[in-house]
Design an enzyme around this catalytic site. Sequence first.
Site, PDB file in Angstrom:
ATOM      1  N   LYS A  22      46.039 -17.628  93.645  1.00  0.00           N
ATOM      2  CA  LYS A  22      47.287 -17.643  92.856  1.00  0.00           C
ATOM      3  C   LYS A  22      47.371 -18.885  91.975  1.00  0.00           C
ATOM      4  CE  LYS A  22      49.714 -14.681  96.013  1.00  0.00           C
ATOM      5  NZ  LYS A  22      50.654 -14.519  97.107  1.00  0.00           N
TER       6      LYS A  22
ATOM      7  N   ASN B  64      64.154  -7.432  98.894  1.00  0.00           N
ATOM      8  CA  ASN B  64      63.364  -8.006  99.990  1.00  0.00           C
ATOM      9  C   ASN B  64      64.224  -8.948 100.825  1.00  0.00           C
ATOM     10  OD1 ASN B  64      63.127 -10.788  98.863  1.00  0.00           O
ATOM     11  ND2 ASN B  64      62.091  -9.659  97.215  1.00  0.00           N
TER      12      ASN B  64
HETATM   13  N1  CTP Z   1      56.019 -14.448  91.281  1.00  0.00           N
HETATM   14  C1  CTP Z   1      56.541 -14.250  90.025  1.00  0.00           C
HETATM   15  N2  CTP Z   1      56.677 -12.991  89.518  1.00  0.00           N
HETATM   16  C2  CTP Z   1      56.274 -11.923  90.236  1.00  0.00           C
HETATM   17  C3  CTP Z   1      55.748 -12.121  91.526  1.00  0.00           C
HETATM   18  C4  CTP Z   1      55.631 -13.404  92.015  1.00  0.00           C
HETATM   19  O1  CTP Z   1      56.903 -15.216  89.351  1.00  0.00           O
HETATM   20  N3  CTP Z   1      56.425 -10.708  89.724  1.00  0.00           N
HETATM   21  C5  CTP Z   1      55.858 -15.844  91.757  1.00  0.00           C
HETATM   22  C6  CTP Z   1      56.677 -16.187  92.983  1.00  0.00           C
HETATM   23  O2  CTP Z   1      57.916 -16.738  92.634  1.00  0.00           O
HETATM   24  C7  CTP Z   1      55.781 -17.220  93.674  1.00  0.00           C
HETATM   25  C8  CTP Z   1      54.389 -16.798  93.314  1.00  0.00           C
HETATM   26  O3  CTP Z   1      54.525 -15.997  92.151  1.00  0.00           O
HETATM   27  O4  CTP Z   1      55.946 -18.515  93.187  1.00  0.00           O
HETATM   28  C9  CTP Z   1      53.661 -16.005  94.367  1.00  0.00           C
HETATM   29  O5  CTP Z   1      54.388 -14.946  94.827  1.00  0.00           O
HETATM   30  P1  CTP Z   1      53.861 -13.898  95.937  1.00  0.00           P
HETATM   31  O6  CTP Z   1      54.816 -12.790  96.031  1.00  0.00           O
HETATM   32  O7  CTP Z   1      53.483 -14.613  97.175  1.00  0.00           O
HETATM   33  O8  CTP Z   1      52.535 -13.440  95.305  1.00  0.00           O
HETATM   34  P2  CTP Z   1      52.169 -12.305  94.335  1.00  0.00           P
HETATM   35  O9  CTP Z   1      51.566 -12.937  93.160  1.00  0.00           O
HETATM   36  O10 CTP Z   1      53.319 -11.383  94.127  1.00  0.00           O
HETATM   37  O11 CTP Z   1      51.001 -11.579  95.135  1.00  0.00           O
HETATM   38  P3  CTP Z   1      51.064 -10.674  96.467  1.00  0.00           P
HETATM   39  O12 CTP Z   1      52.397 -10.024  96.484  1.00  0.00           O
HETATM   40  O13 CTP Z   1      49.924  -9.763  96.285  1.00  0.00           O
HETATM   41  O14 CTP Z   1      50.851 -11.651  97.591  1.00  0.00           O
END
Ligand code: CTP
Length: 401
Positions: free
Chosen positions: A336, A208
């Site tokens: 979250k 990403n």
């Molecule tokens: N995060 C994590 N492990 C994952 C995905 C996310 O630890 N597999 C953590 C990120 O580091 C961040 C938080 O969760 O602190 C939110 O990440 P985000 O990508 O915004 O949210 P997601 O939970 O992945 O949800 P979505 O992609 O549906 O928005």
Amino acid sequence: MSRKKTVVVGVCGGIAAYKACDVVSSLKKLGYDVHVIMTKAATEFIKPLTLQTLSQNFVITDMFAEPKTWEVEHISLAKKADLFLIVPGTANFVGKIASGIADDMLTTTVMATRAKVVIALAMNTNMLTNPVVERNIEDLKKLGYGFIEADEGLLACGDVGKGKLATPEKIVEATVFEMEEKDLNGKNILVTAGPTVEPIDPVRYMSNRSSGKMGYSIAERAAKRGAKVTLVSGRTSLKVPYGVFKVVDVLSADDMYNAVMENLESNDIIIQSAAVADYKPKTYSDKKIKKKDEDLSIELGRNKDIAFEVGKKKGDRVLIGFAAESNDLIENAKKKIDKKNLDFIIANDITAKGAGFANDTNIVKIIDKDANITEYPILSKKDVADIILDRALSVKQPNKK
Ligand code: CTP
């Protein structure tokens, strides 16, 4: 306005003395009040006038010269110093201080100061590895003196080895680091940063746009403020910030999960700013996938949610997450917090100008467990980092006194 901080730069007699000019000039430009004391030998290499012009303060070279003020100069500078920086630190200087000898203006002032003394070493390799010099350095380290290690390279004497003065940039970076108030002393902070990379085959991967800048800014500020920082970093092009205690480089979300879990026990604040891939290719092809005429589908499987897993083992730790959203920012962020057992979340709308990936600025909202929302204007990522660290310090843990 806060008082201008004072750095007293002691210049010893070595060929690297000329580099002290760059250091003094940079520190002055950063807004410090810079005073210079030169040993007699240093004046053989560079003129006091150069350092006087750059520091815009009188340079002191002679203990018995006609005083320029009524104050006892070595005592007044010793008291005024917030930091004493020795550039270059010679074997002679180190030896004198380690033995308690104060026989010129520089050694007398260093002996009289209560400020931290940091010595940027520079000398011939054989001198540096001389057991007497090594012992003196060790003795001073035990007494709390700081050292900026010499670099390796071609030395002025023609030898190749360790002994070159660190670059002026490094010396200035170390000085700025030392001058910062250490209000996070005793805190152990784990920061995740950057993107994860999920391999498809030996040449391809999914990733990403995260640059890692937000996480690296948090690591930098936390280290500068005295925390013991462990940085678990995905692939970035950023330089590890000065003073970070430990860096674990990772590639995939699985690697990041393992690194975070291995380091969880020893940390009391966990800040998860990494952009972790939620999915990875279900199977990894160890041979390069060849193209065919028809379309190709790659089946994706779920990665572990690291924040969620950490949330299950929270204990007394402070857990902080990020929410990068393009729509329904607050609503998604609140979900979250609950799901991942976070103390608060930093939500940013990645579609806003001046926020999100690769920018040096960010526009964030902090949402806590009780759904209190604090909105911030556009700020540098370093300022956002300080706000996050301040908030982390103020989190009250029910089981903690
Ligand atoms: N995060 C994590 N492990 C994952 C995905 C996310 O630890 N597999 C953590 C990120 O580091 C961040 C938080 O969760 O602190 C939110 O990440 P985000 O990508 O915004 O949210 P997601 O939970 O992945 O949800 P979505 O992609 O549906 O928005």
